[in-house]
Design a protein around this motif. Structure first.
Motif, PDB file in Angstrom:
ATOM      1  N   LYS A   1       0.957  -1.300  -0.224  1.00 15.06           N
ATOM      2  CA  LYS A   1      -0.160  -0.229   0.338  1.00 15.06           C
ATOM      3  C   LYS A   1       1.106   1.147  -0.020  1.00 15.06           C
ATOM      4  O   LYS A   1       0.930   2.061  -0.767  1.00 15.06           O
ATOM      5  CB  LYS A   1      -0.742   0.107   1.237  1.00 15.06           C
ATOM      6  CG  LYS A   1      -1.540   1.032   1.346  1.00 15.06           C
ATOM      7  CD  LYS A   1      -2.746   0.637   2.495  1.00 15.06           C
ATOM      8  CE  LYS A   1      -3.406   0.223   2.500  1.00 15.06           C
ATOM      9  NZ  LYS A   1      -5.426   0.598   2.140  1.00 15.06           N
ATOM     10  N   ALA A   2       2.059   1.143   0.516  1.00 15.95           N
ATOM     11  CA  ALA A   2       3.171   2.332   0.776  1.00 15.95           C
ATOM     12  C   ALA A   2       3.663   2.419  -0.370  1.00 15.95           C
ATOM     13  O   ALA A   2       4.377   3.833  -0.798  1.00 15.95           O
ATOM     14  CB  ALA A   2       4.002   1.759   2.198  1.00 15.95           C
ATOM     15  N   ASP A   3       4.244   1.624  -1.207  1.00 14.08           N
ATOM     16  CA  ASP A   3       4.440   1.492  -2.291  1.00 14.08           C
ATOM     17  C   ASP A   3       4.700   2.341  -3.384  1.00 14.08           C
ATOM     18  O   ASP A   3       4.530   2.239  -4.468  1.00 14.08           O
ATOM     19  CB  ASP A   3       5.645   0.758  -2.727  1.00 14.08           C
ATOM     20  CG  ASP A   3       6.912   0.219  -3.531  1.00 14.08           C
ATOM     21  OD1 ASP A   3       8.121   1.341  -3.485  1.00 14.08           O
ATOM     22  OD2 ASP A   3       6.922  -0.427  -4.425  1.00 14.08           O
ATOM     23  N   ILE A   4       2.689   2.611  -3.495  1.00 12.68           N
ATOM     24  CA  ILE A   4       2.361   2.486  -4.855  1.00 12.68           C
ATOM     25  C   ILE A   4       2.060   4.058  -4.879  1.00 12.68           C
ATOM     26  O   ILE A   4       1.564   4.939  -4.831  1.00 12.68           O
ATOM     27  CB  ILE A   4       0.327   2.511  -4.860  1.00 12.68           C
ATOM     28  CG1 ILE A   4       0.774   0.475  -4.800  1.00 12.68           C
ATOM     29  CG2 ILE A   4      -0.683   2.563  -6.123  1.00 12.68           C
ATOM     30  CD1 ILE A   4      -0.458  -0.403  -4.469  1.00 12.68           C
ATOM     31  N   ARG A   5       2.950   4.356  -5.977  1.00 17.84           N
ATOM     32  CA  ARG A   5       2.705   5.764  -6.878  1.00 17.84           C
ATOM     33  C   ARG A   5       2.797   6.498  -7.592  1.00 17.84           C
ATOM     34  O   ARG A   5       2.376   5.397  -8.602  1.00 17.84           O
ATOM     35  CB  ARG A   5       4.476   5.746  -6.795  1.00 17.84           C
ATOM     36  CG  ARG A   5       5.382   5.785  -4.728  1.00 17.84           C
ATOM     37  CD  ARG A   5       6.630   6.543  -4.811  1.00 17.84           C
ATOM     38  NE  ARG A   5       6.856   5.906  -3.915  1.00 17.84           N
ATOM     39  CZ  ARG A   5       6.961   5.991  -2.369  1.00 17.84           C
ATOM     40  NH1 ARG A   5       5.610   6.152  -2.037  1.00 17.84           N
ATOM     41  NH2 ARG A   5       7.728   5.815  -1.528  1.00 17.84           N
ATOM     42  N   ALA A   6       2.594   7.316  -8.130  1.00 19.45           N
ATOM     43  CA  ALA A   6       2.459   7.830  -9.531  1.00 19.45           C
ATOM     44  C   ALA A   6       3.803   8.587  -9.892  1.00 19.45           C
ATOM     45  O   ALA A   6       4.167   9.548  -9.045  1.00 19.45           O
ATOM     46  CB  ALA A   6       0.891   9.124  -9.786  1.00 19.45           C
TER      47      ALA A   6
ATOM     48  N   MET B   1       5.740  10.782 -26.523  1.00 10.73           N
ATOM     49  CA  MET B   1       3.996  11.209 -25.791  1.00 10.73           C
ATOM     50  C   MET B   1       4.687  11.732 -23.845  1.00 10.73           C
ATOM     51  O   MET B   1       5.518  11.143 -23.829  1.00 10.73           O
ATOM     52  CB  MET B   1       3.022  10.256 -25.607  1.00 10.73           C
ATOM     53  CG  MET B   1       3.110   9.941 -26.742  1.00 10.73           C
ATOM     54  SD  MET B   1       1.631   8.488 -27.107  1.00 10.73           S
ATOM     55  CE  MET B   1       1.467   8.265 -25.845  1.00 10.73           C
ATOM     56  N   THR B   2       3.736  12.190 -23.370  1.00  5.85           N
ATOM     57  CA  THR B   2       3.699  12.557 -22.189  1.00  5.85           C
ATOM     58  C   THR B   2       3.067  11.375 -21.295  1.00  5.85           C
ATOM     59  O   THR B   2       1.830  11.156 -21.217  1.00  5.85           O
ATOM     60  CB  THR B   2       3.110  14.191 -21.846  1.00  5.85           C
ATOM     61  OG1 THR B   2       4.434  15.324 -22.328  1.00  5.85           O
ATOM     62  CG2 THR B   2       3.569  14.392 -20.624  1.00  5.85           C
ATOM     63  N   THR B   3       4.009  10.714 -20.921  1.00  4.79           N
ATOM     64  CA  THR B   3       3.236   9.418 -19.323  1.00  4.79           C
ATOM     65  C   THR B   3       3.727   9.515 -18.600  1.00  4.79           C
ATOM     66  O   THR B   3       4.433   9.897 -18.066  1.00  4.79           O
ATOM     67  CB  THR B   3       4.319   8.261 -20.149  1.00  4.79           C
ATOM     68  OG1 THR B   3       3.675   8.420 -21.739  1.00  4.79           O
ATOM     69  CG2 THR B   3       3.647   7.409 -20.318  1.00  4.79           C
ATOM     70  N   ALA B   4       2.870   9.066 -17.248  1.00  3.59           N
ATOM     71  CA  ALA B   4       2.684   8.794 -16.055  1.00  3.59           C
ATOM     72  C   ALA B   4       2.079   7.346 -15.988  1.00  3.59           C
ATOM     73  O   ALA B   4       1.605   6.862 -16.544  1.00  3.59           O
ATOM     74  CB  ALA B   4       2.147   9.747 -14.922  1.00  3.59           C
ATOM     75  N   ILE B   5       3.283   7.214 -15.182  1.00  6.77           N
ATOM     76  CA  ILE B   5       3.064   5.496 -14.586  1.00  6.77           C
ATOM     77  C   ILE B   5       2.208   5.648 -13.121  1.00  6.77           C
ATOM     78  O   ILE B   5       2.728   6.396 -12.141  1.00  6.77           O
ATOM     79  CB  ILE B   5       4.606   4.555 -14.322  1.00  6.77           C
ATOM     80  CG1 ILE B   5       4.892   4.865 -15.862  1.00  6.77           C
ATOM     81  CG2 ILE B   5       3.882   3.601 -14.241  1.00  6.77           C
ATOM     82  CD1 ILE B   5       5.834   4.331 -16.014  1.00  6.77           C
ATOM     83  N   ALA B   6       1.103   4.702 -12.976  1.00  8.95           N
ATOM     84  CA  ALA B   6       0.221   4.836 -11.691  1.00  8.95           C
ATOM     85  C   ALA B   6       0.871   3.170 -11.073  1.00  8.95           C
ATOM     86  O   ALA B   6       0.524   2.380 -12.119  1.00  8.95           O
ATOM     87  CB  ALA B   6      -1.348   5.154 -11.723  1.00  8.95           C
ATOM     88  N   GLY B   7       1.462   3.363 -10.076  1.00  6.99           N
ATOM     89  CA  GLY B   7       1.508   1.742  -9.980  1.00  6.99           C
ATOM     90  C   GLY B   7       2.871   1.094  -8.180  1.00  6.99           C
ATOM     91  O   GLY B   7       3.171   2.646  -7.769  1.00  6.99           O
TER      92      GLY B   7
END
Length: 149
Positions: A64-69, A79-85
């Protein structure tokens, strides 16, 4: 008497500044959407109740604490890309949780396989439930940023 002024260099600099501002606005907008998805994933993440004595499991709440954007740092990506997870620290555990796995005992115990561990999907479900809210957040931030350009 006439004075001529060549402002082509100024025009080029202004265009470059405008392009930089638009790119920064796009990054902020995409990251805002990814943060919405990351929050939904963190809320849905299962938490380990407790570790057994000799367990090599992660600490309770680590997933839970390690999930980030975060922004994608691939320079070849246009492309402008973001990663969530989850990050690399707990990503492998999230794969086991999401898709399930089979217990395998070490060779000293005969190398037997144990029971299947049922999947507990939470990443995909959180993504699907928050995607519309993430798109709205992205659009709102982009709209606000482009007003300032």
């Amino acid at each position: 008497m006439s004075i001529t002024y060549d402002n082509s260099g100024l025009q080029k600099r202004l265009e470059k500044l405008r392009q930089t501002m638009v790119e920064d606005a796009a990054k902020k907008a995409v990251l805002a959407g990814a943060k919405v998805i990351a929050v939904a994933m963190a809320e849905a993440a299962p938490v380990l109740d407790k570790r057994t004595a000799n367990s090599k499991a992660l600490e309770p709440g680590s997933v839970k604490a390690d999930i980030r954007a975060r922004m994608d740092r691939d320079p070849d990506n246009e492309m402008t890309t973001a990663i969530a997870g989850p990050t690399r620290r707990t990503g492998y555990v999230c794969r086991f949780l999401e898709f399930g796995h089979r217990w395998l005992w070490k060779k000293r115990y005969g190398g037997r396989s144990g029971p299947d561990v049922e999947p507990h999907p939470f990443l995909r479900a959180a993504y699907e439930s928050s995607i519309n809210e993430a798109i709205s957040a992205r659009d709102n931030v982009l709209r606000e940023e482009l007003r300032n350009v």
